[in-house]
Structure formats: C-alpha cells, structure tokens
Motif scaffolding. Sequence first.
Motif, PDB file in Angstrom:
ATOM      1  N   VAL A 189       0.859  -1.180   0.000  1.00 40.08           N
ATOM      2  CA  VAL A 189       0.000   0.000   0.000  1.00 40.08           C
ATOM      3  C   VAL A 189       0.893   1.227   0.000  1.00 40.08           C
ATOM      4  N   VAL A 190       0.564   2.197  -0.798  1.00 39.24           N
ATOM      5  CA  VAL A 190       1.306   3.458  -0.794  1.00 39.24           C
ATOM      6  C   VAL A 190       0.328   4.594  -0.511  1.00 39.24           C
ATOM      7  N   LEU A 191       0.669   5.405   0.487  1.00 38.45           N
ATOM      8  CA  LEU A 191      -0.144   6.568   0.855  1.00 38.45           C
ATOM      9  C   LEU A 191       0.700   7.834   0.728  1.00 38.45           C
ATOM     10  N   ALA A 192       0.047   8.972   0.790  1.00 37.66           N
ATOM     11  CA  ALA A 192       0.784  10.240   0.716  1.00 37.66           C
ATOM     12  C   ALA A 192       1.866  10.293   1.787  1.00 37.66           C
ATOM     13  N   LEU A 226       5.139   8.846   0.788  1.00 37.03           N
ATOM     14  CA  LEU A 226       5.969   9.677  -0.086  1.00 37.03           C
ATOM     15  C   LEU A 226       6.795  10.645   0.754  1.00 37.03           C
ATOM     16  N   GLU A 227       6.106  11.216   1.740  1.00 37.78           N
ATOM     17  CA  GLU A 227       6.785  12.182   2.605  1.00 37.78           C
ATOM     18  C   GLU A 227       7.935  11.498   3.345  1.00 37.78           C
ATOM     19  N   ARG A 228       7.633  10.302   3.869  1.00 36.76           N
ATOM     20  CA  ARG A 228       8.644   9.588   4.642  1.00 36.76           C
ATOM     21  C   ARG A 228       9.857   9.252   3.790  1.00 36.76           C
ATOM     22  N   ARG A 229       9.609   8.944   2.532  1.00 38.23           N
ATOM     23  CA  ARG A 229      10.735   8.545   1.690  1.00 38.23           C
ATOM     24  C   ARG A 229      11.394   9.735   1.016  1.00 38.23           C
ATOM     25  N   GLY A 230      10.909  10.921   1.324  1.00 40.85           N
ATOM     26  CA  GLY A 230      11.540  12.113   0.763  1.00 40.85           C
ATOM     27  C   GLY A 230      11.159  12.368  -0.689  1.00 40.85           C
ATOM     28  N   TYR A 231      10.047  11.805  -1.137  1.00 41.90           N
ATOM     29  CA  TYR A 231       9.594  12.066  -2.502  1.00 41.90           C
ATOM     30  C   TYR A 231       8.745  13.329  -2.535  1.00 41.90           C
ATOM     31  N   ILE A 291       2.154  22.906 -14.670  1.00 39.70           N
ATOM     32  CA  ILE A 291       2.333  24.352 -14.777  1.00 39.70           C
ATOM     33  C   ILE A 291       2.408  24.988 -13.390  1.00 39.70           C
ATOM     34  N   HIS A 292       1.330  24.777 -12.616  1.00 39.70           N
ATOM     35  CA  HIS A 292       1.302  25.377 -11.279  1.00 39.70           C
ATOM     36  C   HIS A 292       1.783  24.431 -10.183  1.00 39.70           C
ATOM     37  N   ASP A 293       2.010  23.198 -10.532  1.00 42.91           N
ATOM     38  CA  ASP A 293       2.470  22.210  -9.548  1.00 42.91           C
ATOM     39  C   ASP A 293       1.565  22.154  -8.319  1.00 42.91           C
ATOM     40  N   ASP A 294       0.256  22.161  -8.543  1.00 48.13           N
ATOM     41  CA  ASP A 294      -0.646  22.146  -7.397  1.00 48.13           C
ATOM     42  C   ASP A 294      -1.330  20.803  -7.178  1.00 48.13           C
ATOM     43  N   GLN A 295      -1.102  19.858  -8.074  1.00 47.06           N
ATOM     44  CA  GLN A 295      -1.808  18.585  -7.965  1.00 47.06           C
ATOM     45  C   GLN A 295      -0.899  17.530  -7.345  1.00 47.06           C
ATOM     46  N   PRO A 296      -1.348  16.897  -6.251  1.00 48.05           N
ATOM     47  CA  PRO A 296      -0.518  15.847  -5.657  1.00 48.05           C
ATOM     48  C   PRO A 296      -0.703  14.517  -6.392  1.00 48.05           C
ATOM     49  N   PHE A 297       0.266  13.652  -6.247  1.00 42.26           N
ATOM     50  CA  PHE A 297       0.078  12.282  -6.746  1.00 42.26           C
ATOM     51  C   PHE A 297      -0.961  11.554  -5.901  1.00 42.26           C
ATOM     52  N   LEU A 298      -0.933  11.824  -4.606  1.00 38.13           N
ATOM     53  CA  LEU A 298      -1.912  11.221  -3.698  1.00 38.13           C
ATOM     54  C   LEU A 298      -2.379  12.300  -2.730  1.00 38.13           C
ATOM     55  N   ALA A 299      -3.689  12.377  -2.527  1.00 34.88           N
ATOM     56  CA  ALA A 299      -4.217  13.361  -1.595  1.00 34.88           C
ATOM     57  C   ALA A 299      -3.665  13.067  -0.204  1.00 34.88           C
ATOM     58  N   ALA A 300      -3.216  14.104   0.481  1.00 30.98           N
ATOM     59  CA  ALA A 300      -2.602  13.910   1.789  1.00 30.98           C
ATOM     60  C   ALA A 300      -3.624  14.100   2.904  1.00 30.98           C
ATOM     61  N   SER A 301      -4.180  15.295   3.010  1.00 35.32           N
ATOM     62  CA  SER A 301      -5.114  15.523   4.116  1.00 35.32           C
ATOM     63  C   SER A 301      -6.493  15.929   3.607  1.00 35.32           C
ATOM     64  N   VAL A 302      -6.532  16.587   2.455  1.00 36.50           N
ATOM     65  CA  VAL A 302      -7.821  17.034   1.933  1.00 36.50           C
ATOM     66  C   VAL A 302      -8.007  16.511   0.513  1.00 36.50           C
ATOM     67  N   VAL A 303      -9.200  16.064   0.248  1.00 32.21           N
ATOM     68  CA  VAL A 303      -9.561  15.618  -1.092  1.00 32.21           C
ATOM     69  C   VAL A 303     -10.229  16.780  -1.811  1.00 32.21           C
ATOM     70  N   GLU A 304      -9.763  17.098  -3.005  1.00 30.66           N
ATOM     71  CA  GLU A 304     -10.290  18.259  -3.718  1.00 30.66           C
ATOM     72  C   GLU A 304     -11.302  17.880  -4.800  1.00 30.66           C
ATOM     73  N   PRO A 350      -6.989  10.303  -6.353  1.00 31.40           N
ATOM     74  CA  PRO A 350      -6.253   9.164  -5.791  1.00 31.40           C
ATOM     75  C   PRO A 350      -5.894   9.419  -4.331  1.00 31.40           C
ATOM     76  N   VAL A 351      -6.210   8.437  -3.490  1.00 30.12           N
ATOM     77  CA  VAL A 351      -5.946   8.566  -2.069  1.00 30.12           C
ATOM     78  C   VAL A 351      -4.942   7.504  -1.605  1.00 30.12           C
ATOM     79  N   ALA A 352      -4.989   6.356  -2.256  1.00 28.52           N
ATOM     80  CA  ALA A 352      -4.066   5.278  -1.897  1.00 28.52           C
ATOM     81  C   ALA A 352      -3.805   4.416  -3.124  1.00 28.52           C
ATOM     82  N   LEU A 353      -2.653   3.770  -3.121  1.00 36.44           N
ATOM     83  CA  LEU A 353      -2.306   2.847  -4.196  1.00 36.44           C
ATOM     84  C   LEU A 353      -2.076   1.472  -3.586  1.00 36.44           C
ATOM     85  N   VAL A 354      -2.521   0.454  -4.288  1.00 36.70           N
ATOM     86  CA  VAL A 354      -2.360  -0.908  -3.790  1.00 36.70           C
ATOM     87  C   VAL A 354      -1.828  -1.774  -4.916  1.00 36.70           C
ATOM     88  N   ALA A 355      -0.892  -2.662  -4.603  1.00 36.85           N
ATOM     89  CA  ALA A 355      -0.451  -3.643  -5.597  1.00 36.85           C
ATOM     90  C   ALA A 355      -0.424  -5.016  -4.965  1.00 36.85           C
TER      91      ALA A 355
END
Lengths: 302, 172, 758
Positions: free
Chosen positions: C80-83, C86-91, C98-111, C116-121
């Motif tokens: 499982v990968v969560l926001a 990413l923070e823990r691994r320094g990503y 353009i504006h770099d405002d979109q996260p790969f995974l929502a951290a605290s707020v869903v817009e 995407p909130v979590a990834l599973v493999a």
Amino acid sequence: MRGDTTGFEVSRPRTLARALAELAAGERPMPLAGGTDLFVALNDGRAPAERYLDLSRLAELTGIAPLDGGLWLGASTTYTQLLRSRLVARRAPALAAMAGTVGASAIQNRGTLGGSLGNASPAADPAPVLLAFGAEIELARRDGRRVTRRRVAAADFFVAYRETAARPDELITGVLLPAEALRGWRYAYRKVGTRKAQAISKVVAAAGVRVAPRGGRVLEARIGYGSVAPTPVRARAAEAAILGRPLGPQSAAAAADALLAEDIRPIDDLRSTAEYRARVAGRLLEALLGELGGFSPRLAGG
Amino acid sequence: MKLRLIVDGRPVALEAPPMKRLLDLLRDDLGATGTKEGCGEGECGACAVLLDGELVNSCLVPVCQADGREIATVEGLAGSDGTLHPLQQAFWETGGAQCGICTPGMLMAAAALLARDPAPSESAIRTALAGNLCRCTGYVKIVEAVAVAARRMRRASPRRRAGARRGPVSRR
Amino acid sequence: MPSVPPARTRPRGARAAERVVGRNVLRREGREKLTGQAIYVADLAVDDAWWGTTVRAPHARARILAIERDPGYDWSRAVVVLAADLERRGYANVAHLIHDDQPFLAASVVEHAEEPVALVAAPSREEAERAAAHLRIRYEPLEPLLDFEGSRASFASYAIDKGDLARGFAAAATVLEGVYRFGAQEHAYIEPNGMIAWPSRDGVRRVQGSMQCPFYVVHALARLFREPEAAIRVVQTTTGGGFGGKEEYPNLIAGHAALLADACGRPVRLLYDRAEDMAATTRRHPGRVRHRSGLDSDGRLLALEIDVRLDAGAYATLSPVVLSRAVLHAAGPYRCANVRITGTAVKTNTPPNGAFRGFGVPQVAFALERHLDRLAAAAALDPVELRRRNLLADGETTATGQAVADAGASRQALAAALSRSRWRSTRRAHAAYNRRHPTRRRGLGLACYFHGSGFTGNGEIRLGSVAAVELAPGGRVRVLASSTEMGQGTRTVFAQIVAETLGLPYERIETVDPDTAEVPDSGPTVASRTVAVVGRIVADAARELDRALAARVGRPPGRRWTVATFERAARRHLAAGGERRFEARFANPAGQRFDDRAYRGDAYATYAWAATVVEVEVDLVSFEVEVRRVVSAQDVGRAIHPRLAAGQLEGGLAQALGWGLFEEVVMREGRMVNAQLTNYVLPTAIETPPIELAILERPFAHGPFGAKGIGELPMDGGAPAAVNAVAAALGVDLTEIPATPERIAAAWFARPPQERGA
C-alpha cells in the motif's frame, strides 16, 4: 471494478427436465442465456449469483415454428434468428423490426428473447412488441417427476421493477404469438434510443390494431411501452381512447393524451428526462397510429 | 472445467473456470492478445471474434459456452505465409486503421458481414459495423476499406457471389 | 460508396519533383496493427509483474481523517502506498505541470471525487482489488464548490484589447448579446490508459505505457523521486488513441505505477478499465462564453466583446494554456477593429479537465459561430453573407494584431465548402421538403474557423525542441524524435519528410519508437505541432546529415541522393570517424514574436483555416437528429500524406459532431455518473455521415514542404455547424451543446405556439 468470477459454478444440462430439476432444488442457480445483460453486470462488479444454469444446450428452448395457428418462438431464439426467419418476416414483421434495433449484430447474435424476458428490464426492446401481440410466455417447472407448463399473458408477466410472474423454480421456455393476434391485425414498432445502434431505449413502443373492414373503426387495440415506467406497460387508457373510433389524427391525439394521463410514469435518469420521455411517448403513439391508419399525425403540442 | 475448442484453426485443450470471459481465455491463457478489450460491456466491439462463424463480443461470452466450438480471431485472418487477408490489405491501403485498437474487432465484424453478403451496400456496411466503435477515423475509410475488400474478393472468387456461405476466415 | 476523392488544389511547379511527399505510402506500423501483432500496454507480457490499483475518493471535497488497514485481512501479499509514505521517503508529492498544485496522492484534503488517495499492488488484479477494498478510509465530507459560474477561485485570466470597443458599439446598427454553454467531452480513445513501471535498477527507473508525451513523464517522475532526468527512462507502447487525453494524465499514472514498483520491488502494471478511465481522467473543459457584438448597417463587425469562462476542475493542470488558446481564437477568423476578449479558468471540486483536441478552440468556435447565425438573423442578413463580409483577407490582422499573410485561405475555404455542398440549391430543396413533410425537417449549417499550429506565443521558443536523424547500417536512416504515434501517422510522415529531404526511397527511412533513453526531447505530441513544428526540425536534421555526407564526398548539398551514392557516402563518412547522429533544434523559422503580457503579436507561427457545412434532418416525433452529410474545406498547408491528412480531418469532424449532438458527461455531486460507453453516447458508423473533404493547400513557408498543423482544426467547427443546421431546420434557438434531443425538444416547445405548427 470487475468482479472475480473464478469460483463461479455453471451447470450445463442437456435436457429441460434436468435443468428444471436444478431449479427445483433448494440452492437455485441463475439461468444463463446469451449473457449480454449478465456480463455487463459482472463487469460492473455486480454479480447476481455465484451459481448459473447454462441454457445453451437445451434443444427444447430453440426454434421458431407455427403452433396452433400462431407462432412459437423458443426462449433461446436470438435476435439474429428473428431477423433471418422467413416465418417471422411473413407473419410478424414487427418482431423482426424490433430485433434489428437491439444492440448491433454481435449482440443480436447472442441475446435471446427468453433472456430479455427473464432480465425484465423496463427498457427491454422486445417487451412492448410482445405486449402488442398479446404474446403468451410459457413457463415450465418440475413437479415431482413431471414437467408442467403454464402460459402467462405478456401483460401479466412484468409485475414490478425487474420482477416477473415466473416463480423461482420456473424457467421461461418460449413465447407464443397467438393465432388471433396474427389474423387481421396490423402492427407498428419504434424505438427511440440514445442512438441508432448499440442503444438503450429512451422510449420504445409498439401498437397493434384490428380495424373494422367497413368504416375503419378500431375493433381491438393493444399498445405496449417500455422505458416509461418501472416495468414495460400495456397502455390500456390509450387503447380505450381509440376503441370504436376510426383511426385518425383526432383519435390518435386523444390516445396520446390518455397515455400521458394514465398509462405511463416516466422518470429522469442517466439517459433522458421525464419531460422528454413523456412528450416523445405521446408523439410516438400518434406516429405509430398514423403509420397504422395511413395518416399524418397532428403531433399534439406542435 | 475442461475445455476443448478450436482457435484460429488450432485445437486447444485447457482447464478454465466456466464463467471466465472468452476474451480473458484468449488473451491471458492463450497469449492471443490481438483481440482487444475496450470497455468490458459489449459496447465497443474491440474484443469481437467469430464463434462458429457468428460475430460475438468475447467480453460477454463465458468460456463454458465456447466449449467444443470454433473461434476465429484477427490473428488467424492472414495466411500462414503472412499474406494479408483482402480486408487487412484494404484497411492498410485506405487508411482504415489509425491507432489500431478497434481494428481487430472491426476486421472480424467486416469478415462476418462479407461471409453473408459479398456485395454489401454502404448502408449494410455501416449497419454491420455499428457495434464497433472507432474514435479515430470517423468511419469513412473503414467503410471504404470494407467496400474495396468486398470488390476484390468478388473478383478473386466470383463463385462466392452465388450466395456461398463460406466465410472469408475459413478461406485459409 | 464514399470513395469520392477529396478535392485538392493542384500541385504547383516544384512539387512535380516530389516523390514521397504527397504520396499515400503505406502506414509504417500497418501490418502489426492489422494482424493483431502490435503490442499495446495491456498486451505486454512482463514476468513477475504485480497488478496495481488506485483507491479514489468518493467525495467531491473532504478531509481525510484516517486510512487504516483492515486487521483481519492478510496484507503479506499486498503493498500500500499513501501520501505519508511519499513524505517519509523524501519524494515530492506533486505532479509537475504548470502550477504544480496537484498531488500524486491526496494527503489531508480531497479536492475532487475520484482523486487518488491510496495505491495498492498485489500479485493479481483480483487480489489487488480485494486488498484495496480492505482499506478503511474515513472522510469528513466538506461543502464542495460544483458550480463554475459561482466560483471565484481563478487559476488564470487573460485579456486581449484591440481598438476602442465603446466607439465600435456606438456606431453599430445592430447589437446582439448571447450566452453559449458547452458540456465536457470524454476522449473515449478505445484503449484505456495504462502504464507498467519497473523498480529502480542500476540507477534507472523504467516506465512503459500508453501516452502522448514521454518527456512529460520523465519531467514528472524526476520531480517526484527527486532524481535527475537521466535516471528516468520512459518508453511508449503502441497507443490506442490519445486526442489529448494521454497528454498530462499519464504523468499521474506513471508516477503511481513507479511508486508501487518502488514499494514492492517488482514491476507493476496499472491498467485502467473503462469506467475508471472515464470517471477519473481528464475531459474537455465545460464552460460558457458570453458574446456582445455590434454590426454596422452593411453587416460589418464593428465591435466584439467576448468573455470566456472555463471550468478547470480541482487543480490547474493545463487549464491556463487551454484558456490562453481559447481567448486567442475567440474572435475567430474575422476582421474587427474593436475587440475585447477576457477569459478565466476557475476552480471547482471536480476532476481536473485537461487537454483535448482543439484545446479551448472548439468551445469558443461554438459560441462565435452560433452567435454569428443569431446576429445574422437579428440584422436580417444571410448567415453566409455575414461571414463573407467579415472573414479575414490575406495580410489582415487578428485580434492580437498579428498580420497573417494567408488569412484569405478562410475565404477560399468558405467558397469551396459552399460550392461543394451546393448550399443555395440545397437550401431551396430543404424549404420545399419542409413544407411537404409532416414530421421531418431539414436544415443546413455553416461554421468558419481557424487553428494556430504549435505552441502558443513564445512556447516553441521556450520549448526549444530537438530532433535527430541517424545513419543506420546498410545506408538506412533512422528518425529520432519523442513525437509519438497514436494513430495520426507520425512514424509514416516523419519517414516521408526525411526521405523527400534526402531524395531516398521511403523504405530506407525508419522512425524509431519513442524511448527517452534513445530519442531527443522534441517536445510533447500535442498542439498540432508534430508535422508543422517537429517535422520541420526533422527535415532540418536531415539537411545536416545531407550537408555532412555531401561535404564528405565533395558534392554540393541539397541534391537528391540515389541509394547507391548515399550508401557509399555514408560508408565513407563513418569510416572516417564522422558523426552518426545529426540533431537540429527549433530555431523559430517564422520569426514569430509575441508579447506575453499584453497578449499582442504573433500568437502562432501559422494558422490552418476551414469552413464546414453540415446537413441535418430532424425528426419531429423524437427530435432525433440525423446528420445526412458533412462537407468540409480545410487548408492544411501541404498534405504530406493525403490519406492520413484526410483521416485526421474526418476523424476530427466525427468527434466534433459527437460533442455537438450526442456526447454528454452527466455529473452528480461532482462525479461522472455515466462513465460507461453504454451511457456516454459516442457516434457509431450509423450516426456518422459520409464526409466530403476539400483539402486546400496554402503552404506555410516555414513548415516542412509547406505543411501546417491539422490535428485539431477539424475538431473546432463541426459542432457549431451541426447546431446551426438544427436551428435552421426547426427555426429554434439553441445555445447549449450537446444539442441532444432533450434540449432540442425543450427549444421546440419554448417557441411561441403559432410558430410550431408541425
């Protein structure tokens, strides 16, 4: 998200008696015909059952043949078979017209009359035309060692949203277009779908009339509608509005008014609006009756 | 369950869950990835194959119902020497294939049509392809390709004109 | 049969010598695609690959309170990968654009819903989905902003001013206002999105999949993993359609796949099914355009005031540039001295809308062309005549003050479309038909439009794209560019351009599949730039090769090679230790100058021009529209491959008809509720009419062999032409698309009763 079907079981009997025996047992499998509705649900992660009864090897469910002066259509009859049948073309062309509006050829090759009836979608294409023909749906069940059959009029078959008059141990074995419906009647069918092919209906209708040879008064009428109520419906108020009157723009408009007032309860959904469905249902009736009566509809409301 | 079927002329015997989709059997078990999945609900036709000569969407067919039957896919259209089927050749020349993802299904739908109707009208072609969505071409060059192939096939074997029912896929 | 050959202007002078350009050579990857051998991402066999799945938010806006793993589930066979990971691994949890405002995974707020909130493999798709279902995510729903009209959060705004608007209106004999609304559109490429990522090995992360812009993915992954770009290798698989839908969103999918591969130490395939692709990925921007315009008594445009409002969705992504192109095309190919165009792209809590063929132009072209028909009616002018009097002529200036040498091509296009459609006689025939027929009405509609090739303004200069050619064994030449093939014919056309430039046969040239480890960054495959911009760079690179070989054998450059002379020269060149690879870089050949701040100047290096006529028949019982015929005249500069060019034009027109008449994205609570091909209505072969083309060739002096960009042009004007035709057939006012039977019926019943008379 597609569901996992790995563990699903299928039994594939070769005789109707065996198939009915499985339905009679406690843990009833779900009948599987052409799969064109079922696999859409499975793809969407909505598995209606985990055990299935494959009907594709039951010879008793196939065939199109004359019966008692009417026309017998086995439950496994596909839309393609309806389209290619000379018997259907000659005796019930409206049924072939309907078959040509179902999906496209890959669906017509797989989808069956019985499957559609069993699925009982309010938007099913065959239902209105079967209602107009006054078709009888044959149901079979196992009664001890015997197979017993009964026939239910199409008008009594659809009892509630996606619910039919068939009991859990009964199987749809075929459809009879009665002799009476094929003599002296004229039929018209039209589907208004989301597009011309591969379409689910927004409104689908069929009308049948028997008209007095002299004077042109309507002696009998049967009108079926789909996608305008929780089930396919017989439009009895609309039928009453034309009975005893000659077919013409005025009686057609009156029938459309009666239809809207009493027979249908359309709703808003993903594919259309209640307002559109109501308007088009009425205009469709005028157009169908116009086709049967050879006049141009007045199209109430402009 | 145990299955025996013939895929593009080759007998195949294998074990598979009965409600597995024919599409998955082809792609995952047999590695025949020429047949594509576009929607999984019988709407786009990318997965179309012939089952005993009839066009079906393989995403809607449980493998139990394909047992003992013959399946023809896009991968068996060309001759074993690599000679393209007239439909493939016509699609190539006219520009009937762009991104190519609908092409396998389109070809099979067209093959099913020409097997029944060797001289289809434009409207017959459009009706026969109506279950196969294409987002690239606007269908113009696909319809043209089918007409071109039909003409060439009639010229190549004039006997087929007399209502012969042998499909173009059993030609090989 | 629709085998009417497209009318083309006759090749002139120099072209007679061209041997490969202008010929319908066979598509390069045709055999693979026709035999089922082409490998799309879902076809790739990868040993030991796990399946990934994306867990998405069900709310349009919400706070994420907790994400917990069901303790009763066996998590040993899933990652499982969560926001927070990413923070823990320094990503860097930001999808670079353009504006770099979109996260790969929502951290605290869903817009937005489907964010995407979590990834599973897990080892199989079923296990991955089962594991995902055992993640317990608790949300606190927040009030979402769903109405773009009410949104005050703007991601970008632009204004264009020309002349004196007040003076223009003061002198006008007719002034008309209008508001035009348009819905979103799904790309509906038949191949859903998908990516496969490998874990980092020997310092390189590899990602392979369906995409338009391999280097966008490189940039995004380098940023995500805080690694140099050389550490990211991106390979495009055969791509089953893009249309803009595989421009920016694949960055996210690639990032997700790479994060999962990183987490489980194996390759991971992340393949969207149709429903996920439709619900979660980008769509064409919905919105509205407001028009107010003034016409003098001679029917000449005196003032155009236009305000564009696009619904960007929850993150900026590409909306600023979509809006920019929209405002730059909002006044259309028309002459007007007094213009004010404003535009804004606003935030709503819906999935971000993004690139889609046309990129803002279809929206403004719909508004303007529909408005012009209404303006003509208000001024009692024929709609054709109104356009004829106002279309640009050669050398006249656009809204940004750009003088366009070949602007008169718009008039040629109009003339061609009118004559081939037999506009006048068809209209007369329609009038008679409509009087006679009890339940059917026919009508003709017209739209004139243009489309700038390549990036807007100084975009190409900033991008500085590079392409290369390379000598291969046996006297062959390989073309290296990151421009992708997605059906439009990149591989074929690049090979033609190089073959023609060198005088070699087409068969001697190979176009390499984009692999960022091998090809230079020739920019994204977007903006109608592949032939007009990158094709020119490819030709320049081929000329570099030609110069080097010519010098090597002591002959003047720029002469045709034969296979034999080329092979000999190449051998000598390589034997002497000469360079194998020749690169060229974008050099602003047209000398384009644009003022980014004032929005004035050369918005595009060149434009392609078009006029489209649509004939419809409307059923008065059901209000269904049958498109009987489309006639379109489109200027392409030069058709490098006439059949491929026609394929682009026909396909684009069909998509435009779909958007105008059939395709409706139904949103409820910020979610697309008809995310299936069953309920999102694409035109089939039956709905799509025969399309007659007149391909015009007004060459672009700085394009390869005169070619302009044509990928998007056909998408721009089909919808307004169709809606104008419906409006003409019924005499109703339609201002919103898609003009579904439901909307047409509503417009019909909104007419005064005395005008209806069926």
